[in-house]
Design an enzyme around this catalytic site. Sequence first.
Site, PDB file in Angstrom:
ATOM      1  N   TYR A 242       0.770  -1.250   0.000  1.00 29.86           N
ATOM      2  CA  TYR A 242       0.000   0.000   0.000  1.00 29.86           C
ATOM      3  C   TYR A 242       0.804   1.305   0.000  1.00 29.86           C
ATOM      4  CZ  TYR A 242      -3.958  -3.044   0.702  1.00 29.86           C
ATOM      5  OH  TYR A 242      -4.899  -4.017   0.521  1.00 29.86           O
ATOM      6  N   PHE A 537      -9.742  -4.833  10.942  1.00 32.29           N
ATOM      7  CA  PHE A 537     -11.115  -4.615  10.434  1.00 32.29           C
ATOM      8  C   PHE A 537     -11.168  -4.891   8.950  1.00 32.29           C
ATOM      9  CE2 PHE A 537      -8.979  -0.440  10.968  1.00 32.29           C
ATOM     10  CZ  PHE A 537      -8.882  -0.022   9.650  1.00 32.29           C
TER      11      PHE A 537
HETATM   12  C1  COA Z   1      -2.691  -8.072  -3.084  1.00 25.74           C
HETATM   13  C2  COA Z   1      -3.574  -8.132  -4.320  1.00 25.74           C
HETATM   14  C3  COA Z   1      -4.929  -7.487  -4.016  1.00 25.74           C
HETATM   15  C4  COA Z   1      -2.869  -7.398  -5.451  1.00 25.74           C
HETATM   16  O1  COA Z   1      -3.734  -7.291  -6.544  1.00 25.74           O
HETATM   17  P1  COA Z   1      -3.153  -7.184  -8.032  1.00 25.74           P
HETATM   18  O2  COA Z   1      -4.277  -6.803  -8.922  1.00 25.74           O
HETATM   19  O3  COA Z   1      -2.380  -8.405  -8.344  1.00 25.74           O
HETATM   20  O4  COA Z   1      -2.134  -5.954  -7.873  1.00 25.74           O
HETATM   21  P2  COA Z   1      -1.615  -5.034  -9.066  1.00 25.74           P
HETATM   22  O5  COA Z   1      -1.397  -5.873 -10.279  1.00 25.74           O
HETATM   23  O6  COA Z   1      -2.503  -3.856  -9.217  1.00 25.74           O
HETATM   24  O7  COA Z   1      -0.223  -4.585  -8.477  1.00 25.74           O
HETATM   25  C5  COA Z   1       0.140  -3.239  -8.361  1.00 25.74           C
HETATM   26  C6  COA Z   1       1.555  -3.221  -7.831  1.00 25.74           C
HETATM   27  O8  COA Z   1       1.588  -3.795  -6.527  1.00 25.74           O
HETATM   28  C7  COA Z   1       2.527  -4.870  -6.490  1.00 25.74           C
HETATM   29  N1  COA Z   1       1.957  -5.904  -5.615  1.00 25.74           N
HETATM   30  C8  COA Z   1       0.712  -6.374  -5.644  1.00 25.74           C
HETATM   31  N2  COA Z   1       0.538  -7.292  -4.679  1.00 25.74           N
HETATM   32  C9  COA Z   1       1.703  -7.389  -4.031  1.00 25.74           C
HETATM   33  C10 COA Z   1       2.147  -8.178  -2.949  1.00 25.74           C
HETATM   34  N3  COA Z   1       1.335  -9.051  -2.338  1.00 25.74           N
HETATM   35  N4  COA Z   1       3.412  -8.009  -2.535  1.00 25.74           N
HETATM   36  C11 COA Z   1       4.232  -7.131  -3.152  1.00 25.74           C
HETATM   37  N5  COA Z   1       3.853  -6.354  -4.190  1.00 25.74           N
HETATM   38  C12 COA Z   1       2.609  -6.495  -4.629  1.00 25.74           C
HETATM   39  C13 COA Z   1       2.618  -5.352  -7.920  1.00 25.74           C
HETATM   40  O9  COA Z   1       3.829  -6.020  -8.159  1.00 25.74           O
HETATM   41  C14 COA Z   1       2.526  -4.043  -8.676  1.00 25.74           C
HETATM   42  O10 COA Z   1       3.791  -3.398  -8.614  1.00 25.74           O
HETATM   43  P3  COA Z   1       4.325  -2.412  -9.771  1.00 25.74           P
HETATM   44  O11 COA Z   1       3.407  -1.220  -9.761  1.00 25.74           O
HETATM   45  O12 COA Z   1       5.702  -2.089  -9.351  1.00 25.74           O
HETATM   46  O13 COA Z   1       4.220  -3.202 -11.034  1.00 25.74           O
HETATM   47  C15 COA Z   1      -3.828  -9.594  -4.759  1.00 25.74           C
HETATM   48  O14 COA Z   1      -2.594 -10.201  -5.045  1.00 25.74           O
HETATM   49  C16 COA Z   1      -4.561 -10.418  -3.734  1.00 25.74           C
HETATM   50  O15 COA Z   1      -5.776 -10.510  -3.794  1.00 25.74           O
HETATM   51  N6  COA Z   1      -3.829 -11.021  -2.782  1.00 25.74           N
HETATM   52  C17 COA Z   1      -4.413 -11.885  -1.757  1.00 25.74           C
HETATM   53  C18 COA Z   1      -5.342 -11.111  -0.803  1.00 25.74           C
HETATM   54  C19 COA Z   1      -4.651  -9.930  -0.186  1.00 25.74           C
HETATM   55  O16 COA Z   1      -3.537 -10.029   0.313  1.00 25.74           O
HETATM   56  N7  COA Z   1      -5.330  -8.783  -0.211  1.00 25.74           N
HETATM   57  C20 COA Z   1      -4.855  -7.552   0.382  1.00 25.74           C
HETATM   58  C21 COA Z   1      -5.536  -7.399   1.682  1.00 25.74           C
HETATM   59  S1  COA Z   1      -4.937  -6.051   2.638  1.00 25.74           S
END
Ligand code: COA
Length: 537
Positions: A242, A537
């Site tokens: 984030y 939350f």
């Molecule tokens: C985390 C999550 C929501 C990311 O969604 P996503 O659509 O794959 O993310 P994006 O493709 O928009 O990624 C945007 C950037 O964040 C990075 N990123 C995304 N998830 C990441 C992670 N878990 N760890 C590190 N970097 C991450 C990507 O590499 C990308 O980086 P860049 O801008 O340098 O290319 C998804 O992987 C997920 O659902 N994970 C499991 C549930 C979870 O952890 N949710 C978050 C709850 S707080």
Amino acid sequence: MTPGETSHADTCAAIKATAMLITASTIATRRFRVISCRLIWSVSHVPARRKGRAAWRAANRGARTFMTCAGYPQMVSVARGPRSIFAGRLAPPATISASKIIGILRAARDKNSIMADSYLIRPITDDEYDGFRLVLQHAFHGGGDRENPPWRQQLFEIDRSLAAFDSARPDAGPVGATGIYTFGMAVPGGVLPVAGVTMVGVLPSHRRQGILRSIMRRQIADIAARGEEPIAALWASETPIYGRYGYGKATAHGYFRFGRGDGALDPHAPSDSALSLRLAEPAEVASELAKVYDAVLAGQPGFPTRSDAWWARMLHDPEGERHGFSPQRCVLAEHGSGIRGYALYAAQGRWDDTTGLPDGVLEIRELIAADPAAAAALWTDLLGRDLITSVLADHRPAEDPVLYQLLDARRARSNVTDGLWVRIIDLPAALARRSYACPVDAVLEVADELLPGNTGRWRLRASAPGGGPASEVSCERTDDPADVALDVRELGAAYLGGTRLGTLASAGLVTELRPGALGALSAAFTWDPAPWCPRVF
Ligand SMILES: CC(C)(COP(=O)(O)OP(=O)(O)OC[C@H]1O[C@@H](n2cnc3c(N)ncnc32)[C@H](O)[C@@H]1OP(=O)(O)O)[C@@H](O)C(=O)NCCC(=O)NCCS
């Protein structure tokens, strides 16, 4: 049109601009809408809109339509591929010239030539709720929990949900999700309305295509456009996610693991012979727990306010989610004047079959006390229970006062990690609506890529007319030279008073421009007690 929806713009008479854009790199024609359209719901329509899309449409006929303000328009499309050229990029103002649009496109194309299909990002409708939850179940590897307790319906704010839909398969349901809980949160010197960001997930089949990036940017713009919450806060499943959206690590949390006999308190720890402990059924004492919680919240930055529905969620304890643990139990520390502290916990009775020795685990889910003696009494009880060889305590403040009450704090085996992440949404409101530890007068040069309204120089003045913490505060734009320069992410990290600006400067993330300014600003932002949020939350 569903509130916040960014599709079907052609059905909205108020839409001002639609652009047809051609990208040289892919020869793909790409349409994007310059402005999002929203309807404002009236409160009286809320029950109707929960009954489905048709009922919602009928109920909202005649509702006011407005355009997102020029500062926060959003694009609809996100590109597939490792890095989107449009993904969530803030769109130009509605009055932007064609040549400027082409310039933006060229710049984007030059940065990354991958063009792809678009996703639609909008709030869900009632009939899409199951699909929304399915995204989260896949993302968090959870089960197909079909239960729908009343508190879940009360807490879920469908109008503040956002889901991504694959426009190639729009009927297949959401592929990405997020939501917001609207609550208050204690900040230094007061309580602020906060957007509690939650339920963030993307289907494993669609991850790393820029969907979260687009959802986040859209969500931040939506919170800003709503204009009610100066900050947003969230818990991150993983630390790297984030920061790129301007969220800063605002609290440090401790995870403790005590072995049998490790929990003896120092003889100097406070005690009160008038205190007694009582076991209680959590649901039967919910209102007493709320009184203790609210008393502590008044002086504890990071505590979210809890409605009855939130208490129902905290005490919700279905058998299917116990994983071998007992039902959630409650112990109260009470005094003639009332309850002064409580702990919610569950235990698992286990035996080592090879030795016949007890090997039970006790998990402290929440321990909150209004004074040090009540806290000491609760810890002493839980750390000394018979047949228990491990006591686990999650989501504690990193600097938990119990660490100073224990005879041997090293035996807490503390593991410190990030807790709450804070995003400044409305900078002048956020800075003016907290107190400061001491008087301060400084100009901050702030950079905010996603919310340009926060970018620039701000004079923060806080005075303490009656002595004590500074509570007469103003934050205004200025052309005066800056004293300290930082990104909005670092401001979010420092906002609740736990992360020191001085530490961030030592990490090279905050720059002092006038000698002496940083120390004064860092001292003013730092707050006692350090922020703590006791539950995810
Ligand atoms: C985390 C999550 C929501 C990311 O969604 P996503 O659509 O794959 O993310 P994006 O493709 O928009 O990624 C945007 C950037 O964040 C990075 N990123 C995304 N998830 C990441 C992670 N878990 N760890 C590190 N970097 C991450 C990507 O590499 C990308 O980086 P860049 O801008 O340098 O290319 C998804 O992987 C997920 O659902 N994970 C499991 C549930 C979870 O952890 N949710 C978050 C709850 S707080």
